[in-house]
Design a protein around this motif. Sequence first.
Motif, mmCIF file in Angstrom:
data_model
loop_
_atom_site.group_PDB
_atom_site.id
_atom_site.type_symbol
_atom_site.label_atom_id
_atom_site.label_comp_id
_atom_site.label_asym_id
_atom_site.label_seq_id
_atom_site.Cartn_x
_atom_site.Cartn_y
_atom_site.Cartn_z
ATOM 1 N N ASN A 125 9.250 -6.893 5.152
ATOM 2 C CA ASN A 125 9.864 -6.626 6.457
ATOM 3 C C ASN A 125 9.443 -5.293 7.071
ATOM 4 O O ASN A 125 9.782 -5.004 8.220
ATOM 5 N N ARG A 126 8.708 -4.456 6.330
ATOM 6 C CA ARG A 126 8.195 -3.200 6.875
ATOM 7 C C ARG A 126 6.696 -3.136 6.621
ATOM 8 O O ARG A 126 6.256 -2.800 5.518
ATOM 9 N N PRO A 127 5.896 -3.445 7.639
ATOM 10 C CA PRO A 127 4.443 -3.521 7.441
ATOM 11 C C PRO A 127 3.830 -2.258 6.841
ATOM 12 O O PRO A 127 2.995 -2.348 5.929
ATOM 13 N N TYR A 128 4.222 -1.085 7.320
ATOM 14 C CA TYR A 128 3.572 0.134 6.827
ATOM 15 C C TYR A 128 3.865 0.359 5.338
ATOM 16 O O TYR A 128 3.005 0.858 4.602
ATOM 17 N N GLU A 129 5.078 -0.031 4.887
ATOM 18 C CA GLU A 129 5.386 0.114 3.462
ATOM 19 C C GLU A 129 4.550 -0.843 2.629
ATOM 20 O O GLU A 129 4.053 -0.474 1.549
ATOM 21 N N ALA A 130 4.371 -2.069 3.125
ATOM 22 C CA ALA A 130 3.552 -3.043 2.403
ATOM 23 C C ALA A 130 2.100 -2.580 2.331
ATOM 24 O O ALA A 130 1.431 -2.717 1.296
ATOM 25 N N ILE A 131 1.603 -2.024 3.430
ATOM 26 C CA ILE A 131 0.214 -1.551 3.486
ATOM 27 C C ILE A 131 -0.003 -0.404 2.508
ATOM 28 O O ILE A 131 -0.968 -0.398 1.728
ATOM 29 N N ILE A 132 0.900 0.564 2.522
ATOM 30 C CA ILE A 132 0.739 1.723 1.640
ATOM 31 C C ILE A 132 0.936 1.325 0.176
ATOM 32 O O ILE A 132 0.251 1.843 -0.715
ATOM 33 N N ALA A 133 1.823 0.379 -0.080
ATOM 34 C CA ALA A 133 1.985 -0.120 -1.456
ATOM 35 C C ALA A 133 0.687 -0.739 -1.951
ATOM 36 O O ALA A 133 0.299 -0.568 -3.121
ATOM 37 N N GLU A 134 -0.018 -1.443 -1.061
ATOM 38 C CA GLU A 134 -1.309 -2.037 -1.434
ATOM 39 C C GLU A 134 -2.363 -0.966 -1.655
ATOM 40 O O GLU A 134 -3.227 -1.105 -2.523
ATOM 41 N N VAL A 135 -2.319 0.114 -0.868
ATOM 42 C CA VAL A 135 -3.243 1.235 -1.086
ATOM 43 C C VAL A 135 -3.105 1.747 -2.511
ATOM 44 O O VAL A 135 -4.096 1.961 -3.220
ATOM 45 N N PHE A 136 -1.860 1.929 -2.942
ATOM 46 C CA PHE A 136 -1.615 2.432 -4.293
ATOM 47 C C PHE A 136 -2.020 1.416 -5.354
ATOM 48 O O PHE A 136 -2.730 1.748 -6.313
ATOM 49 N N SER A 137 -1.591 0.172 -5.202
ATOM 50 C CA SER A 137 -1.847 -0.827 -6.249
ATOM 51 C C SER A 137 -3.327 -1.176 -6.352
ATOM 52 O O SER A 137 -3.819 -1.488 -7.439
ATOM 53 N N GLY A 138 -4.045 -1.114 -5.235
ATOM 54 C CA GLY A 138 -5.452 -1.469 -5.253
ATOM 55 C C GLY A 138 -6.401 -0.298 -5.357
ATOM 56 O O GLY A 138 -7.621 -0.484 -5.412
ATOM 57 N N SER A 139 -5.837 0.929 -5.397
ATOM 58 C CA SER A 139 -6.653 2.154 -5.474
ATOM 59 C C SER A 139 -7.740 2.174 -4.403
ATOM 60 O O SER A 139 -8.894 2.522 -4.665
ATOM 61 N N HIS A 140 -7.379 1.805 -3.186
ATOM 62 C CA HIS A 140 -8.337 1.802 -2.083
ATOM 63 C C HIS A 140 -8.649 3.235 -1.662
ATOM 64 O O HIS A 140 -7.776 4.111 -1.715
ATOM 65 N N ASP A 141 -9.900 3.478 -1.252
ATOM 66 C CA ASP A 141 -10.257 4.847 -0.880
ATOM 67 C C ASP A 141 -10.306 5.078 0.624
ATOM 68 O O ASP A 141 -10.551 6.199 1.070
ATOM 69 N N ILE A 142 -10.054 4.040 1.422
ATOM 70 C CA ILE A 142 -9.876 4.215 2.859
ATOM 71 C C ILE A 142 -9.066 3.041 3.401
ATOM 72 O O ILE A 142 -9.173 1.913 2.902
ATOM 73 N N LEU A 143 -8.248 3.330 4.401
ATOM 74 C CA LEU A 143 -7.444 2.326 5.084
ATOM 75 C C LEU A 143 -7.926 2.257 6.533
ATOM 76 O O LEU A 143 -7.991 3.280 7.223
ATOM 77 N N ILE A 144 -8.283 1.046 6.993
ATOM 78 C CA ILE A 144 -8.802 0.883 8.356
ATOM 79 C C ILE A 144 -7.904 -0.085 9.119
ATOM 80 O O ILE A 144 -7.595 -1.171 8.637
ATOM 81 N N LYS A 145 -7.504 0.343 10.314
ATOM 82 C CA LYS A 145 -6.613 -0.480 11.139
ATOM 83 C C LYS A 145 -7.023 -0.363 12.602
ATOM 84 O O LYS A 145 -7.417 0.717 13.059
ATOM 85 N N GLY A 146 -6.937 -1.460 13.332
ATOM 86 C CA GLY A 146 -7.210 -1.417 14.759
ATOM 87 C C GLY A 146 -6.034 -0.828 15.516
ATOM 88 O O GLY A 146 -4.886 -0.942 15.092
ATOM 89 N N THR A 147 -6.324 -0.168 16.634
ATOM 90 C CA THR A 147 -5.263 0.343 17.500
ATOM 91 C C THR A 147 -5.230 -0.489 18.773
ATOM 92 O O THR A 147 -6.207 -1.156 19.121
ATOM 93 N N ARG A 148 -4.128 -0.422 19.477
ATOM 94 C CA ARG A 148 -4.032 -1.125 20.749
ATOM 95 C C ARG A 148 -4.697 -0.295 21.842
ATOM 96 O O ARG A 148 -4.636 0.922 21.833
ATOM 97 N N THR A 149 -5.333 -0.971 22.789
ATOM 98 C CA THR A 149 -5.916 -0.275 23.927
ATOM 99 C C THR A 149 -5.283 -0.779 25.215
ATOM 100 O O THR A 149 -4.890 -1.938 25.320
ATOM 101 N N HIS A 150 -5.169 0.112 26.176
ATOM 102 C CA HIS A 150 -4.599 -0.222 27.473
ATOM 103 C C HIS A 150 -5.731 -0.689 28.379
ATOM 104 O O HIS A 150 -6.671 0.050 28.644
ATOM 105 N N ASP A 151 -5.659 -1.930 28.857
ATOM 106 C CA ASP A 151 -6.769 -2.515 29.610
ATOM 107 C C ASP A 151 -7.091 -1.747 30.887
ATOM 108 O O ASP A 151 -8.247 -1.633 31.277
#
Length: 315
Positions: free
Chosen positions: A96-122
Amino acid sequence: MSIYNKILVVADINNDQQPALARAMKLASKSKSTSHVMFFLSIYDFSYDMTSMLSMDERDAMRRGVIHQREQWMKKVAEPYLSSDVEFEIKVVWHNRPYEAIIAEVFSGSHDILIKGTRTHDVLESVIFTPTDWHLLRKSPCPVLLVKSEYWPEDANIIASVHVGSENETHSDLNDRMVKQLTNLSERLDANSYLVNAYPVTPANITIELPEFDPTTYTDAVRGHHLTSMKALRQKHSFDEEQTIVEQGLPEDVIPEVASRLNAAMVILGTTGRTGLSAVFIGNTAEHVIDKINCDVLALKPHGYVSPLDPQTAV
């Protein structure tokens, strides 16, 4: 040591185009060693957990069905970006909290970078950072790259905002890390590298409180100190003088202005990082700079940063 070979990419559920995945695959394809990319999505629907007419097993089955649908969608949208040279994995979790799930995966998977798209205003073509973006910037233990668009220009410019006027060991270490990662990213993304530093304006109240104070001499001394420090940093990392920019002003004004002037495709920022309760912040200067930048942003934490979501420190 290889940089950015274990990449976590956050899927954009609202878009079939995946700029973060495009950037991740470009980085991974130009790695000198085998890279692994995980395409990740956190989903949640409150109604599935509140349906009292269904048993727990039935609710679990419904959740699994939704997860399976999302996995199939992710396979479809990822197809144009895939490369046989890159290990690729898809993962969908119910949280129910995307950022917590994402960061939990960073820790469990030992990822060395996190990449996410941002929203743009047309209309304004400006970047709009979401609450999840800010949570990730503040709390992720690994570097966070926020991507504006799928398109990566030829002969692109990447700038690193270094802090060379300080003798603080944290700043010096962060400068070295930023320059090393700037070099790595510029090589893998076929980009030009620039180091940018802002030095402070002479406070106006000093000339009032100290009539004998010479603001010109003071300003020249400050500028000279920053130029000398920048020279030492660029020579340490084999940068040319033409690749360095030292300008007077606040970083939150200078960095966005230089980024706009150079039409930068990416800005690398070092976050000061804090410990304890204040670790949820990334520093006022960095936040103000990020809010004014209209391109990709890579935020780096200093050594010793401890995420408030680190499972090893959880009580």
